[in-house]
Write a protein that holds these residues in place. Structure first.
Motif: not given
Length: 614
Positions: A498-526
């Protein structure tokens, strides 16, 4: 009829002590500070408070609009024509108390009315050709599914570069919100040690402080409107049956204010989303909630408008946050819509919580109002929170927390500034809460970061419409798409993008999401051959890195590598068993960033992923 917001669950809060010296909390320091009500339990509907106030707007140019002395005559006619609903009761009188910020009259009945009699009065008022609109002056309530900065890396998953976080560090490189004022319309604020330097003078708009057997003391501070926006506590007891039962003070406004702009880089407590911004506490909620008319006046005042008997706000807000609401579409709440329209016309962005009823946000106000940014809630893994309201009125989602999906030391809560007082203020603490009340101030803070960045770069301040456009454009995709019938907006709020867009910059690719140690990421599908990529930060000295998938249906494989995303062909580590139960265990892994790729060998859904770095 009183508008009451009934949350999906009761108050949920955890707390840790906060001293005046740097403090490091460990798992043993976490304690349940308030009663925890399971999410699946709905509180009983409270008794309905008697109606005693109305909001009436006369048409521009009409006699009552030009001359306030004509108002009382109009009210007398309506009262007289309402006689007969309950012949045994005392005669009814209506009295104009004051003219509100949008020009509407705030009117009090001479005695409490039940719903039948109140609706009769409304019908008579609406039949007056001079009346533009008439509505009940109902109550709104905090969305109270509750709760350097040594706690930032430990508890504040919501601000960091986690799967469900807002990726604050990417924004803080460019903006901290300096020069921006965020008005928090809530229960006021305490002068918390980790917040006080970022508070500027606000105002107390809670006008109802009278007390009698049939009239609750909403203000609770012994007076009406005044310049002191300190939260004096919103506890309730058996003498207030319309409040839903007995409860300790929530200190809700303090928690929301801390999420916006808790002091940061001070070696204490937690960090705020926009810690260079200033918070203007505006008290609109007391015991049992707050009146619609008070909230409407507060919106106008916060944006720099004039209110009878109240000094003009010397520091008008750039952003207003409202983590509150009531049942009923905004189309039935023209007083609130008028106030919001005024604020937006002054360049103030209005951010509101969607609500916690697991229902369509179109049935709540201000969540369904025009010209607002409505925020839904997600949990630690970026998945839809079990309680959040949803639907087309929701613009985007932000961390609200969800104990159902949380793990690790944060327990799935959003942690911010709080207080341990049961009724009156006690010690400063850090409190974990959950709800769309927590999601909304994250977005209000991001708006502050955007405005500050744009102005510092020599650009014009962003209009509210432009802010909404950029926020929606900057979101990250949900790691697990919400069900089609429970949409919570365009995606996850991302401060850095959001800040990059407010600055008028080109939107970067979404960063790779981080898994936190010990936190279960649920509901994946594809589908078959679909690939989902995550990263895991492995500290120096880690003895074992355990990467697993489990549950759900279908067939997946795991591929892992340090330093760079792995491909199916050249991954340093892999697990390719039939089904969804996969495991990669690396002894003495090299420190740094590791990547995990989940690949569908066949269609899969409901799969969970877990990373453990020990």
């Amino acid at each position: 009829m009183r508008q009451r917001f009934t949350p999906q669950a009761g108050v949920l809060a955890l707390a840790i002590s906060l001293g005046t010296v740097p403090m490091l909390a460990h798992a043993a320091d976490v304690a349940v500070a308030r009663t925890v009500v399971p999410l699946q339990q709905l509180p009983a509907e409270p008794a309905v408070a008697p109606v005693q106030r109305f909001i009436i707007k006369y048409k521009p140019g009409s006699a009552p609009a030009r001359d306030r002395s004509r108002v009382q005559s109009s009210l007398g006619t309506a009262a007289a024509q309402s006689v007969g609903v309950h012949p045994s009761r005392a005669p009814l009188g209506l009295k104009a108390l004051r003219r509100g910020a949008t020009g509407a009259e705030i009117v009090a009945a001479s005695r409490p009315l039940d719903n039948v009699e109140a609706q009769s009065v409304l019908r008579q008022l609406r039949q007056d050709p001079d009346v533009l609109y008439a509505q009940l002056d109902g109550f709104k309530h905090a969305f109270d599914l509750m709760p350097n900065d040594p706690q930032l890396p430990i508890y504040q998953w919501d601000l960091l570069n986690t799967v469900g976080g807002i990726h604050g560090p990417q924004a803080w490189d460019h903006s901290t919100g300096k020069g921006v004022v965020v008005a928090v319309l809530d229960s006021g604020s305490t002068p918390h040690v980790d917040l006080k330097d970022n508070l500027i003078p606000g105002y107390d708009f809670v006008s109802w402080y009278g007390q009698s057997p049939d009239q609750p003391d909403i203000a609770g501070d012994g007076d009406g409107r005044d310049p002191d926006a300190t939260d004096t506590g919103d506890w309730t007891d058996a003498s207030m049956p319309w409040c839903g039962g007995s409860a300790d003070s929530s200190w809700h406004g303090t928690h929301v204010a801390g999420t916006v702009a808790a002091m940061t880089n001070n070696g204490l407590g937690v960090a705020g989303t926009a810690w260079g911004a200033k918070v203007q506490p505006v008290r609109v909620l007391g015991h049992c909630g707050g009146l619609t008319s008070d909230i409407a006046d507060a919106i106008v005042w916060a944006a720099g408008g004039s209110i009878d008997g109240v000094p003009v706000n010397p520091t008008p807000a750039d952003v207003i946050n409202m983590s509150l609401g009531g049942r009923g579409a905004c189309s039935q709440d023209p007083a609130t819509q008028e106030a919001i329209d005024f604020a937006v016309s002054r360049g103030t962005t209005v951010v509101v919580a969607a609500g916690n009823n697991n229902a369509d946000a179109s049935q709540f106000s201000p969540a369904s109002c025009d010209n607002v940014i409505t925020v839904g809630a997600t949990g630690v893994g970026g998945t839809i929170a079990s309680y959040t309201n949803y639907g087309p009125r929701v613009d985007l989602a932000a961390p609200g927390g969800d104990p159902d999906s949380g793990a690790g030391i944060s327990r799935g809560y959003v942690w911010s500034t709080g207080n341990d007082g049961a009724t009156v203020a006690g010690r400063d603490i850090i409190v974990g809460m959950v709800g769309t009340s927590m999601a909304s101030p994250h977005v209000a803070g991001i708006v502050a970061l955007m405005q500050s960045a744009a102005v510092a770069a020599g650009k014009d301040a962003l209009t509210p419409a432009k802010v909404r456009e950029l926020l929606v454009e900057s979101v990250r995709p949900f790691p697990v798409q919400p069900p089609a019938n429970r949409s919570i907006g365009a995606g996850l709020a991302d401060a850095g993008r959001a800040v990059q867009l407010a600055l008028g910059n080109t939107l970067p690719e979404p960063p790779v999401p981080e898994l936190q140690s010990g936190v279960l990421l649920q509901g994946l599908g594809g589908g078959q051959a679909q690939s989902l990529l995550y990263r895991v930060e492995v500290p120096a000295g880690t003895r074992s890195l355990n990467l697993r998938s489990l549950g759900g249906r279908g067939d997946v494989s795991l591929y892992a590598a340090p330093g760079a995303p792995p491909s199916v062909e050249d991954a340093a580590y892999r697990s390719r068993r039939a089904g969804t139960a996969e495991a990669i265990v690396v002894a003495s892994p090299q420190p740094g960033t590791w990547y995990l790729r989940v690949v569908g060998e066949a269609t899969f859904n409901g799969v969970s992923v877990l990373a453990l770095a020990r």
